[in-house]
Write a protein that holds these residues in place. Structure first.
Motif, short mmCIF file in Angstrom:
data_model
loop_
_atom_site.label_atom_id
_atom_site.label_comp_id
_atom_site.label_asym_id
_atom_site.label_seq_id
_atom_site.Cartn_x
_atom_site.Cartn_y
_atom_site.Cartn_z
N PHE A 210 0.84 -1.20 0.00
CA PHE A 210 0.00 0.00 0.00
C PHE A 210 0.88 1.25 0.00
N TYR A 211 1.90 1.27 0.83
CA TYR A 211 2.83 2.41 0.92
C TYR A 211 3.41 2.75 -0.45
N GLU A 212 3.91 1.73 -1.17
CA GLU A 212 4.53 2.04 -2.45
C GLU A 212 3.50 2.45 -3.50
N TRP A 313 9.15 -0.05 -3.26
CA TRP A 313 9.45 -0.35 -1.85
C TRP A 313 10.63 -1.32 -1.79
N SER A 314 11.66 -0.94 -1.04
CA SER A 314 12.87 -1.76 -1.03
C SER A 314 13.44 -1.89 0.38
N GLY A 315 14.34 -2.81 0.52
CA GLY A 315 15.04 -3.03 1.79
C GLY A 315 16.05 -4.13 1.59
N VAL A 390 11.42 2.16 3.44
CA VAL A 390 10.27 2.56 4.26
C VAL A 390 10.62 3.86 4.98
N PRO A 391 9.63 4.58 5.47
CA PRO A 391 9.93 5.79 6.25
C PRO A 391 10.89 5.47 7.40
#
Length: 438
Positions: A210-212, A313-315, A390-391
């Motif tokens: 949802f964030y991305e 969205w990554s990490g 992410v934030p």
């Protein structure tokens, strides 16, 4: 890291380097030592652990794996250990999204490993693994950003091309926008045996997606003042994408209970047309021993939202050593072993993206003789241009845990998207106020 270096004299840095070079003779000898570990489990993570036995033979130490779970369950277990005062294990799997919650429980790997070894990693991965000047985890070859996997034959079928053009007014090609994904998912679905797409519908997994999508729709999850801002027009558009596909029955009915392994197994089963997923699945999807779509897998950069931005969205995953560990030198050696060049090559062979610079170069060279591998790397290299973390909040996972039930409520039709997002934003605001951030 730059803030740390700015405040430490050159002499102090040299002293730290001297203290930290236990591993000048890596992997070292630790006869009789047992390292208790808590590791992430799952298809794309398991092959690496076969190397632990080799480390045991070389060092004389033993590894006792206390638990092996997905990261959501592992995170809950770590929090339980902190609350009960039973954080007495040494090595744990970590992730850039989860690490900011509890930097105090992990030791600084800068003091335990040689600087020249740390310099072998991609600098941005080391930067993202450093909290308050401490290198809290060493990145493994699991840099994550998602690209779009699809069944090529669906796009080569002349009947599909004709029917799709008649219905939607544009040519059927692998999608470049999320609206096209939605159109094609509904077109390809033949429930209950075949679905156009799927998504992970709980935990941080749905909140991250949802964030991305909010970003791709031109919105913000957290605004410049640090306030939750996803209950916006862009947020409603983003959530409606999930809601509408679920309402159209273009995703499996159980998708709101899916996590990452469910998605991977679903696409490999041949019952999903289009699948946004991580690089670690690339080899699994194209292996006839594990996948019914082997030889029929296409992959491309993730689609764009209405703003023209791509989702990204990554990490990255890694391994940490706890402050309570009685044998930090042995634990650091194990962490180094699981992230060294040979380990990263082993993981990269199966699709995951490396976090060591030389292994990236090796991976690109290896792919030249493998058209599928080359396609995979090209897609993920292109996707990396749109990648964003992410934030940077210690409360990110806590916020995710509060937000995702509201997202589910909208998807299941229990609330409108705006009602769900207003409630979720208030919950997130309360968490940040309690933390003193607002």
């Amino acid at each position: 890291m730059k803030y740390l270096l700015a405040s430490v004299s050159a002499g102090a840095i040299a002293l730290l380097a001297a203290q930290g070079a236990v591993a000048a003779d890596l992997p070292g000898k630790f006869d009789g030592v047992t390292i208790d570990a808590k590791l992430i489990g799952g298809q794309q993570y398991e092959p690496l652990y076969e190397r632990i036995g080799e480390w045991e033979k070389l060092t004389g130490a033993k590894v006792n794996i206390l638990s092996k779970k997905n990261h959501f369950e592992l995170d809950k277990e770590i929090k339980s250990d902190i609350a009960s005062g039973s954080l007495n294990w040494c090595v744990g799997s970590n992730h850039s999204s989860f690490a900011p919650q509890y930097p105090g429980i992990y030791t600084d790997l800068n003091k335990l490993l040689p600087a020249e070894e740390i310099a072998e990693f991609v600098p941005n991965n080391i930067k993202a693994s450093t909290l308050d000047g401490k290198l809290v985890m060493l990145p493994r070859a699991q840099f994550d950003v998602s690209a779009l996997y699809y069944q090529k034959s669906l796009y080569e079928d002349e009947a599909n091309k004709k029917a799709f053009k008649e219905k939607y007014g544009y040519d059927l090609t692998p999608p470049d926008t999320w609206q096209q994904v939605s159109d094609q998912a509904q077109f390809f679905t033949k429930a209950p045996d075949f679905y156009g797409t799927q998504f992970a519908g709980k935990e941080e997994a749905i909140n991250g997606r949802f964030y991305e999508m909010v970003i791709a729709e031109g919105g913000e999850y957290i605004d410049a003042q640090g306030k939750p801002a996803f209950n916006s027009e862009a947020g409603v558009k983003a959530l409606d994408w999930f809601v509408n596909l679920y309402k159209a029955k273009a995703v499996p009915a159980g998708t709101t209970n899916y996590l990452w392994d469910d998605l991977g197994q679903g696409f490999a089963s041949g019952s999903i047309a289009i699948n946004l997923d991580w690089p670690g699945w690339a080899s699994f999807f194209n292996d006839p021993k594990s996948s019914k779509v082997a030889g029929n897998v296409g992959i491309k950069v993730a689609p764009k939202g209405s703003s023209g931005k791509r989702t990204g969205w990554s990490g990255h995953h890694g391994f940490s050593v706890t402050e309570n560990c009685a044998h930090k030198d042995a634990a650091a050696s194990l962490v180094w072993w699981l992230t060294n060049e040979d380990s990263q090559k082993l993981e990269a062979k199966n699709g995951p993206l490396p976090t060591r610079t030389k292994v990236w170069e090796w991976d690109i060279e290896q792919s030249k003789s493998d058209p599928y591998k080359s396609e995979v790397l090209n897609a993920f290299q292109e996707e990396a241009k749109s990648a964003f973390p992410v934030p940077p909040l210690a409360e990110w996972i806590e916020i995710s845990n509060a937000v995702y039930p509201e997202l589910q409520a909208a998807i299941l039709g229990d609330k409108t998207s705006k009602e769900a997002l207003d409630t979720a934003a208030q919950k997130a605001t309360d968490i940040l106020k309690d933390a003193g951030k607002l």
